[in-house]
Design a protein around this motif. Structure first.
Motif, PDB file in Angstrom:
ATOM      1  N   LEU A 140      46.545  43.746  39.327  1.00 41.06           N
ATOM      2  CA  LEU A 140      45.272  43.156  38.904  1.00 41.06           C
ATOM      3  C   LEU A 140      45.458  41.666  38.641  1.00 41.06           C
ATOM      4  O   LEU A 140      46.588  41.200  38.432  1.00 41.06           O
ATOM      5  CB  LEU A 140      44.787  43.833  37.617  1.00 41.06           C
ATOM      6  CG  LEU A 140      44.369  45.296  37.692  1.00 41.06           C
ATOM      7  CD1 LEU A 140      44.161  45.844  36.279  1.00 41.06           C
ATOM      8  CD2 LEU A 140      43.098  45.453  38.510  1.00 41.06           C
TER       9      LEU A 140
ATOM     10  N   ALA B 130      44.673  37.898  34.050  1.00 44.82           N
ATOM     11  CA  ALA B 130      43.804  37.962  32.869  1.00 44.82           C
ATOM     12  C   ALA B 130      43.362  39.396  32.587  1.00 44.82           C
ATOM     13  O   ALA B 130      43.344  39.837  31.426  1.00 44.82           O
ATOM     14  CB  ALA B 130      42.595  37.063  33.055  1.00 44.82           C
ATOM     15  N   LEU B 131      43.016  40.129  33.655  1.00 44.67           N
ATOM     16  CA  LEU B 131      42.589  41.519  33.475  1.00 44.67           C
ATOM     17  C   LEU B 131      43.744  42.399  33.042  1.00 44.67           C
ATOM     18  O   LEU B 131      43.602  43.281  32.190  1.00 44.67           O
ATOM     19  CB  LEU B 131      41.988  42.059  34.782  1.00 44.67           C
ATOM     20  CG  LEU B 131      40.606  41.522  35.159  1.00 44.67           C
ATOM     21  CD1 LEU B 131      40.166  42.113  36.495  1.00 44.67           C
ATOM     22  CD2 LEU B 131      39.589  41.862  34.073  1.00 44.67           C
ATOM     23  N   PHE B 132      44.902  42.167  33.623  1.00 46.77           N
ATOM     24  CA  PHE B 132      46.071  42.964  33.259  1.00 46.77           C
ATOM     25  C   PHE B 132      46.456  42.729  31.798  1.00 46.77           C
ATOM     26  O   PHE B 132      46.736  43.669  31.054  1.00 46.77           O
ATOM     27  CB  PHE B 132      47.252  42.629  34.170  1.00 46.77           C
ATOM     28  CG  PHE B 132      48.512  43.360  33.804  1.00 46.77           C
ATOM     29  CD1 PHE B 132      48.607  44.724  34.000  1.00 46.77           C
ATOM     30  CD2 PHE B 132      49.591  42.682  33.257  1.00 46.77           C
ATOM     31  CE1 PHE B 132      49.758  45.408  33.654  1.00 46.77           C
ATOM     32  CE2 PHE B 132      50.747  43.362  32.918  1.00 46.77           C
ATOM     33  CZ  PHE B 132      50.828  44.731  33.113  1.00 46.77           C
TER      34      PHE B 132
ATOM     35  N   LYS C 273      44.498  41.766  29.435  1.00 43.77           N
ATOM     36  CA  LYS C 273      43.469  42.376  28.593  1.00 43.77           C
ATOM     37  C   LYS C 273      43.701  43.878  28.462  1.00 43.77           C
ATOM     38  O   LYS C 273      43.577  44.449  27.366  1.00 43.77           O
ATOM     39  CB  LYS C 273      42.082  42.101  29.178  1.00 43.77           C
ATOM     40  CG  LYS C 273      40.941  42.627  28.302  1.00 43.77           C
ATOM     41  CD  LYS C 273      39.592  42.205  28.863  1.00 43.77           C
ATOM     42  CE  LYS C 273      38.461  42.701  27.953  1.00 43.77           C
ATOM     43  NZ  LYS C 273      37.133  42.285  28.457  1.00 43.77           N
ATOM     44  N   LEU C 274      44.075  44.507  29.578  1.00 49.08           N
ATOM     45  CA  LEU C 274      44.331  45.946  29.572  1.00 49.08           C
ATOM     46  C   LEU C 274      45.501  46.287  28.656  1.00 49.08           C
ATOM     47  O   LEU C 274      45.389  47.168  27.792  1.00 49.08           O
ATOM     48  CB  LEU C 274      44.631  46.428  30.995  1.00 49.08           C
ATOM     49  CG  LEU C 274      45.128  47.875  31.125  1.00 49.08           C
ATOM     50  CD1 LEU C 274      44.037  48.850  30.678  1.00 49.08           C
ATOM     51  CD2 LEU C 274      45.556  48.168  32.559  1.00 49.08           C
TER      52      LEU C 274
ATOM     53  N   GLN D 152      44.598  45.743  25.023  1.00 50.90           N
ATOM     54  CA  GLN D 152      43.726  46.791  24.516  1.00 50.90           C
ATOM     55  C   GLN D 152      44.507  48.061  24.209  1.00 50.90           C
ATOM     56  O   GLN D 152      44.226  48.768  23.238  1.00 50.90           O
ATOM     57  CB  GLN D 152      42.616  47.100  25.533  1.00 50.90           C
ATOM     58  CG  GLN D 152      41.506  46.081  25.573  1.00 50.90           C
ATOM     59  CD  GLN D 152      40.727  46.032  24.268  1.00 50.90           C
ATOM     60  OE1 GLN D 152      40.351  47.057  23.718  1.00 50.90           O
ATOM     61  NE2 GLN D 152      40.495  44.832  23.760  1.00 50.90           N
TER      62      GLN D 152
END
Length: 272
Positions: free
Chosen positions: A241, A244-246, A248-249, A252
């Protein structure tokens, strides 16, 4: 193809404590002759005596697996084995700038270079006999970079690559020898003291007995990869990914947040 451990000789590095001890006891229960390699002579001998006390067969050797000359000499004394479990490992639990030069070097020597020295010491006889298993205990930190573990994660990424490349090399040569890589999430052995998981149902702190049993099952069933818990497997392809998305994952999920109180293993802190 199944590979029952009964009647086989199983060598375990770091076999005097933690997961190594449980792997040794479990292999002995399955009928294997166990060879314990540990830096601490007393620890290895204590596990040897546990196995002998219940009628098993075991020997113990004191060896620093990061010392290639010591590994070669002890391997000659040990003799051929059917299974090598590269279990010995250390962790510092410090940010990159906070870790000492010596601690970083020790992490890479024990967690990575030792894989080469120990495996090379026994692989030729395995190939000659057309049977055997090389087990590399990597980590979920070998699939996803984790905060406060730059040296440890780098060493475990290297361990995963070592095991995977060795598997391909052995398969291409039709050597009859398997390479198994084991990647558990955090284990409650005290090595990762202070770690707390945010979502324990997805990423639980694993029981060492469970990890040892699953690893021995994987050896006997001829598996190439064992990732625990299964959800961790999803983190590796997620690295494709956008960053930034990774991030965030993983944030989280608490993969990095859980390291806020990580202080390393007590014995490592005392020895530095």
């Amino acid at each position: 193809m199944s590979h029952p451990l009964e009647g086989q000789t199983v060598l375990i590095t770091g076999g005097g404590s933690g997961i190594g001890r449980l792997l040794a006891l479990g292999a002995a229960q399955r009928g294997a002759r166990v060879i314990l390699w540990d830096l601490s002579a007393a620890s290895g001998e204590a596990v040897r005596d546990e196995i002998l006390g219940v009628g098993g067969e075991a020997e113990a050797f004191s060896v620093d697996v990061s010392d290639r000359d010591a590994v070669k000499a002890t391997a000659l004394e040990t003799g051929p084995v059917d299974v090598v479990i590269n279990n010995a490992g250390v962790v510092t639990g410090k940010n990159l700038l906070d870790a000492s030069d010596e601690a970083i070097e020790r992490t890479l020597q024990v967690n990575t270079l030792a894989l080469f020295w120990v495996t090379r010491a026994f692989l030729a006889s395995m190939i000659e006999n057309k049977r055997g298993t090389v087990v590399t205990i990597s980590s979920a930190a070998g699939l996803v970079g984790v905060a406060k573990q730059t040296d440890y994660s780098a060493s475990k990424f290297a361990g995963f690559g070592f095991a995977e490349s060795l598997r391909v090399e052995l398969a291409k040569a039709d050597a009859g020898v398997n390479s198994l890589v084991v990647c558990p999430y955090f284990i409650s052995t005290g090595m990762f003291e202070g770690v707390q998981t945010k979502y324990p149902r997805l990423l639980p702190i694993l029981r060492p007995e469970y990890v040892a049993q699953r690893t021995l099952d994987a050896i006997e069933s001829g598996r190439h990869q064992l990732i625990m818990p299964r959800f961790v497997r999803a983190l590796a392809p997620a690295r494709m990914l956008p960053v930034a998305l990774f991030d965030k994952l993983t944030n989280q999920l608490g993969v990095n947040n859980t390291m806020d109180h990580f202080v390393g293993r007590l014995s490592d802190r005392l020895n530095r």
